[in-house]
Design a protein around this motif. Structure first.
Motif, mmCIF file in Angstrom:
data_model
loop_
_atom_site.group_PDB
_atom_site.id
_atom_site.type_symbol
_atom_site.label_atom_id
_atom_site.label_comp_id
_atom_site.label_asym_id
_atom_site.label_seq_id
_atom_site.Cartn_x
_atom_site.Cartn_y
_atom_site.Cartn_z
ATOM 1 N N GLY A 226 -39.476 -7.468 -12.480
ATOM 2 C CA GLY A 226 -39.446 -6.822 -13.786
ATOM 3 C C GLY A 226 -39.741 -7.810 -14.899
ATOM 4 N N GLY A 227 -39.370 -7.403 -16.114
ATOM 5 C CA GLY A 227 -39.612 -8.236 -17.285
ATOM 6 C C GLY A 227 -40.155 -7.456 -18.462
ATOM 7 N N GLY A 228 -40.058 -6.116 -18.394
ATOM 8 C CA GLY A 228 -40.484 -5.288 -19.515
ATOM 9 C C GLY A 228 -41.976 -5.329 -19.785
ATOM 10 N N TYR A 229 -42.778 -5.722 -18.813
ATOM 11 C CA TYR A 229 -44.227 -5.900 -18.964
ATOM 12 C C TYR A 229 -44.572 -6.956 -20.009
ATOM 13 C CZ TYR A 229 -45.489 -1.934 -15.964
ATOM 14 O OH TYR A 229 -45.682 -1.084 -14.887
ATOM 15 N N ALA A 230 -43.556 -7.754 -20.412
ATOM 16 C CA ALA A 230 -43.803 -8.837 -21.360
ATOM 17 C C ALA A 230 -43.601 -10.203 -20.716
ATOM 18 C CB ALA A 230 -42.870 -8.711 -22.572
ATOM 19 N N ALA A 231 -43.021 -10.230 -19.517
ATOM 20 C CA ALA A 231 -42.744 -11.465 -18.798
ATOM 21 C C ALA A 231 -42.517 -11.119 -17.332
ATOM 22 C CB ALA A 231 -41.525 -12.167 -19.385
ATOM 23 N N ILE A 232 -42.356 -12.154 -16.518
ATOM 24 C CA ILE A 232 -42.001 -11.992 -15.112
ATOM 25 C C ILE A 232 -40.595 -12.544 -14.934
ATOM 26 C CG2 ILE A 232 -42.544 -12.639 -12.739
ATOM 27 C CD1 ILE A 232 -44.588 -10.757 -13.917
ATOM 28 N N SER A 233 -39.680 -11.724 -14.428
ATOM 29 C CA SER A 233 -38.272 -12.100 -14.325
ATOM 30 C C SER A 233 -38.029 -12.950 -13.081
ATOM 31 C CB SER A 233 -37.406 -10.836 -14.278
ATOM 32 O OG SER A 233 -36.049 -11.155 -14.000
ATOM 33 N N PRO A 234 -37.662 -14.238 -13.227
ATOM 34 C CA PRO A 234 -37.439 -15.096 -12.049
ATOM 35 C C PRO A 234 -36.378 -14.589 -11.076
ATOM 36 C CG PRO A 234 -37.673 -16.428 -14.031
ATOM 37 C CD PRO A 234 -37.575 -14.996 -14.485
ATOM 38 N N PRO A 235 -35.241 -14.029 -11.528
ATOM 39 C CA PRO A 235 -34.258 -13.547 -10.547
ATOM 40 C C PRO A 235 -34.767 -12.412 -9.666
ATOM 41 C CG PRO A 235 -33.249 -13.794 -12.718
ATOM 42 C CD PRO A 235 -34.730 -13.920 -12.911
ATOM 43 N N GLU A 236 -35.881 -11.801 -10.061
ATOM 44 C CA GLU A 236 -36.440 -10.710 -9.266
ATOM 45 C C GLU A 236 -37.710 -11.150 -8.522
ATOM 46 O OE1 GLU A 236 -34.620 -7.467 -12.404
ATOM 47 O OE2 GLU A 236 -36.754 -7.905 -12.439
ATOM 48 N N GLU A 237 -37.898 -12.479 -8.420
ATOM 49 C CA GLU A 237 -38.998 -13.032 -7.623
ATOM 50 C C GLU A 237 -38.457 -13.594 -6.309
ATOM 51 O OE1 GLU A 237 -42.467 -14.988 -9.938
ATOM 52 O OE2 GLU A 237 -40.672 -15.572 -11.041
ATOM 53 N N GLY A 238 -37.880 -14.806 -6.377
ATOM 54 C CA GLY A 238 -37.427 -15.486 -5.179
ATOM 55 C C GLY A 238 -36.310 -14.801 -4.407
ATOM 56 N N PRO A 239 -35.218 -14.385 -5.056
ATOM 57 C CA PRO A 239 -34.098 -13.806 -4.299
ATOM 58 C C PRO A 239 -34.458 -12.604 -3.437
ATOM 59 C CG PRO A 239 -33.363 -14.478 -6.463
ATOM 60 C CD PRO A 239 -34.846 -14.665 -6.460
#
Length: 373
Positions: free
Chosen positions: A104-117
């Motif tokens: 996620g990230g609101g289409y303004a960023a990429i959320s790190p906690p929702e990448e690796g984990p």
């Protein structure tokens, strides 16, 4: 007695500096191929797809500039270059199944906690994972994000046989805005363009399973939190909002879904998931809806849902039960060890989390299994 400046030496040094700068620029702009002569040139973006997957490596979706690119990245990952990052299962545990994760990230960023984990969690259960870093707004707006996820599915499916993967077992998982992107890919897909000169474009972009975590679904209901997708347009056309509200576009062969949302989510209200699951049920598409009150928005890899998700993926033949993997003796030689970060370890859930750390929650699980007509 002061010595006279050595002008030829200065000119030689300046000439070498200019040469190195020009060489670096030519490689960065792709006017020269990669070469192993200089270490920094080895870090330039790959120009071919790998024959073998490498854990944590990045793969470009397009070998040339992505459609609509507004810049070039000297290194990966970068904001102008959509990529997939690989997370491999431990040797001897792979099922051949695939999952593309959309943070996620609101289409303004990429959320790190929702990448690796989530990638680590899936890979531990035998699934080969590709984390999609799609382009974000306000620089990149719809429908470039849809192009990114469709291309990601095609790239992985096209190379599945050479990467020892099953192209028919390709799931996608998305969180929040990434959940919206997952639902877009699950409703706006095609069988490929056989007239394209690019063979990757010939394969289907339809995923085979979808997992949605607190997704944005209805843009007439939850536009503000994802307004970057439309460059923060204060008055977007209602027709466009309806076009990207995915509960309105469920198809007869939309893939089965596992949906998770909480009553406490105030940023993306649970009605989004209710509308999506309701539309799936109306089409008699298999849907599993897990709802509860354990957290607000952005809870990530929470034990309130991961156990049920593991059971679902195991039943579908995508994953192996983690307890079974740990009980199976696996002898592997000459394999480099992978060290997980503290954050990745902390985000692991279910049986991985000490009992005293597991939060209590009220959970309602509603499996709906319906065969398509």
């Amino acid at each position: 007695m002061p010595t006279a400046p050595r002008l030829p030496q200065y000119l030689a040094a300046a000439g070498v500096s200019v040469f190195v700068f020009l060489l670096a620029y030519l490689v960065w702009s792709r006017r020269l191929p990669r070469t192993p002569l200089l270490p920094f040139i080895m870090m330039s973006p790959d120009r071919e797809y790998p024959q073998k997957l490498v854990d944590r490596a990045y793969i470009r979706l397009w070998l040339s500039d992505a459609p609509g690119a507004k810049g070039r990245d000297a290194f990966l990952p970068g904001p102008h270059t959509p990529t997939l990052q690989v997370y491999l299962p431990k040797p001897g545990t792979a099922t051949g199944a695939i999952c593309i994760v959309c943070p996620g990230g609101g289409y303004a960023a990429i959320s790190p906690p929702e990448e690796g984990p989530p990638a680590v969690w899936l890979a531990e259960r035998g699934i080969t994972v590709f984390v999609l870093r799609y382009r974000v707004g306000p620089v990149y707006v719809y429908d470039l994000q849809l192009q990114d996820i469709q291309r990601a599915i095609r790239v992985v499916r096209y190379h599945a046989s050479s990467w020892n993967l099953n192209p028919e077992q390709l799931a996608i998982m998305g969180f929040s805005a990434g959940g919206h992107l997952t639902s877009l890919a699950s409703t706006k897909y095609d069988n490929g363009d056989m007239l394209s000169p690019d063979p990757i474009s010939h394969v289907s972009s339809r995923p085979s399973l979808q997992i949605l975590l607190y997704p944005v679904i209805d843009f007439t209901l939850s536009y503000d939190c994802c307004a970057a997708l439309l460059a923060y347009d204060p008055n977007p056309p209602i027709e466009l909002l309806r076009d990207i509200s995915t509960h309105l576009h469920i198809r007869d062969d939309t893939p089965p879904a596992f949906v998770v949302h909480t009553e406490q989510d105030e940023l993306v209200v649970i009605r989004n998931s209710e509308e999506y699951v309701g539309a799936l049920e109306a089409k008699r598409i298999e849907a599993h809806f897990l709802r509860g009150d354990w957290a607000g928005h952005g809870f990530g890899m929470h034990p309130a849902w991961t156990g049920k998700a593991e059971q679902w993926l195991v039943a579908k033949g995508y994953a192996r039960n983690l307890a079974d993997i740990r009980a199976s003796p696996i002898v592997v030689q000459n394999v480099p060890q992978v060290t997980l970060s503290t954050n990745e370890l902390a985000m692991l859930s279910g049986s991985d989390m000490p009992t005293q750390l597991r939060p209590s929650a009220t959970v309602q699980y509603r499996p709906t299994i319906a065969q398509g007509s």
